[in-house]
Design a protein around this motif. Structure first.
Motif, PDB file in Angstrom:
ATOM      1  N   ASP A  54       0.824  -1.214   0.000  1.00 44.93           N
ATOM      2  CA  ASP A  54       0.000   0.000   0.000  1.00 44.93           C
ATOM      3  C   ASP A  54       0.858   1.264   0.000  1.00 44.93           C
ATOM      4  OD1 ASP A  54      -2.181  -1.623  -0.024  1.00 44.93           O
ATOM      5  OD2 ASP A  54      -2.654  -1.406   2.105  1.00 44.93           O
ATOM      6  N   SER A  55       1.960   1.228   0.755  1.00 50.98           N
ATOM      7  CA  SER A  55       2.775   2.450   0.798  1.00 50.98           C
ATOM      8  C   SER A  55       3.523   2.654  -0.521  1.00 50.98           C
ATOM      9  CB  SER A  55       3.713   2.469   1.999  1.00 50.98           C
ATOM     10  OG  SER A  55       4.729   1.526   1.873  1.00 50.98           O
TER      11      SER A  55
ATOM     12  N   GLY B  22      -0.288   5.285   3.005  1.00 49.20           N
ATOM     13  CA  GLY B  22      -0.888   4.189   2.232  1.00 49.20           C
ATOM     14  C   GLY B  22      -2.153   3.657   2.896  1.00 49.20           C
TER      15      GLY B  22
ATOM     16  N   ALA C 235       0.953   4.030  -2.859  1.00 50.44           N
ATOM     17  CA  ALA C 235       0.639   5.419  -2.496  1.00 50.44           C
ATOM     18  C   ALA C 235       1.693   6.360  -3.079  1.00 50.44           C
ATOM     19  CB  ALA C 235       0.568   5.560  -0.977  1.00 50.44           C
TER      20      ALA C 235
ATOM     21  N   ARG D 296      -4.446  10.283   1.271  1.00 56.64           N
ATOM     22  CA  ARG D 296      -4.422   8.811   1.230  1.00 56.64           C
ATOM     23  C   ARG D 296      -4.811   8.397  -0.187  1.00 56.64           C
ATOM     24  NH1 ARG D 296      -6.878  10.756   6.582  1.00 56.64           N
ATOM     25  NH2 ARG D 296      -5.484   9.828   8.105  1.00 56.64           N
TER      26      ARG D 296
END
Ligand code: SF4
Length: 312
Positions: free
Chosen positions: A18-19, A112, A22, A142
């Protein structure tokens, strides 16, 4: 032609999928990012620099163990399912990010986070709560869930492109995995190696430590990662389960501890730690007899002689 200066952002970069995504989406929106990675004894070590290098992200590593320990002992906003004080911990990370934002003259913090991915810290209410409590309203982006959330200040002023953001919610990672494939992202940390504070058996051990030694420290926490644990009268006995753990236990042995093993046979080493100094004969006998009992229970052969090291 004059080059337009990109707006800077600070991204909380765990190295997880997720990070990484992101970062990719925020860069597509027009931001130039600097990563912050938080390191602690509760967060498994990772080749964060390599993951960041692969996506050309400059990353700064910040050690937060002692701050996390303070939070674990007394969280302002409670624990999640285990001993994870995620709201306090995210606020701590945002505080660091805020400081970095000033230093770097950045205008936004990117994370993220995904709406509904974690019941305690990543639902709509807690995301809003984090923004409000950290005094960062309008300053946290986000990208994975941005389309479900209020606009950030930069989006309101159309200074970044909102159409590149997504509206992901929930725990499934299907969309993220597909996106990673499309973007050619191969390196990221697996979600399995997450924070130990969310791990039920680790949390159970830590809970016992909090109850027995409210003033525990970082070195004490290292014991939580090794061996079998037994508590008696606020004394902790850590029993090695194999050669490797016996070695680790030996390395964790410090001033004031006892280290006990059976002589001349393969079997567990036992590290004994306590917080209140009691070096009378009775106490020594209690330690020895308990350690002998544990060694005999877990050794394949019963030892005849015991070796006792005391480090004062
Ligand atoms: S999972 Fe662990 S590192 Fe992440 S916010 Fe919660 S306590 Fe902090």
């Amino acid at each position: 032609m004059k080059k337009i200066k990109k707006i800077k952002g600070i991204v909380l970069f765990s190295g997880g999928l997720d990070s990484v995504l992101a970062v990719k989406l925020a860069e597509k929106s027009g931001l130039k990012l600097i990563g912050l990675h938080f390191k602690s004894i509760f967060i498994p070590e990772a080749d964060i620099k390599e993951i960041a290098e692969e996506i050309n992200l400059p990353v700064k590593i910040i050690e937060i163990t002692s701050e996390q320990i303070k939070i674990v002992k007394k969280p302002r906003f409670g624990y999640g399912k285990n001993l994870n004080p995620c709201l306090d911990c995210r606020l701590l990370m945002l505080e660091h990010a805020k400081r970095e934002m000033k230093k770097q003259k950045a205008e936004i913090i990117v994370t993220g986070e995904v709406v509904g991915q974690r019941p305690f810290s990543q639902n709509r209410n807690s995301l809003a709560f984090l923004e409000k409590t950290s005094k960062l309203k309008g300053k946290i982006l986000r990208p994975l869930s941005a389309k479900l959330l209020p606009l950030t200040d930069l989006e309101k002023k159309s200074l970044i492109k909102r159409d590149v953001f997504l509206g992901i919610k929930g725990r499934s990672r299907q969309i993220q995995l597909k996106l990673a494939e499309d973007l050619g992202i191969k390196r990221f940390l697996s979600p399995a190696g997450g924070c130990l504070l969310t791990n039920p058996s680790f949390a159970q051990r830590l809970k016992q430590m909090v109850e027995n030694w409210p003033d525990f420290n970082e070195k004490d926490c290292l014991l939580l990662k090794v061996g079998r644990h037994f508590w008696e009268d606020k004394v902790l006995f850590v029993v090695g389960r194999d050669f490797q753990e016996n070695k680790q236990i030996g390395q964790l042995f410090q001033k004031g501890d006892y280290l006990i093993s059976g002589k001349g046979f393969p079997g567990p080493s036992i590290l004994v730690r306590f917080k209140q100094k009691k070096d009378n004969k009775e106490f020594l006998e209690f330690i020895q007899s308990k350690a002998k009992e544990l060694i005999s229970r877990y050794a394949h052969k019963k030892p005849l002689v015991f070796d006792l090291k005391i480090n004062y």
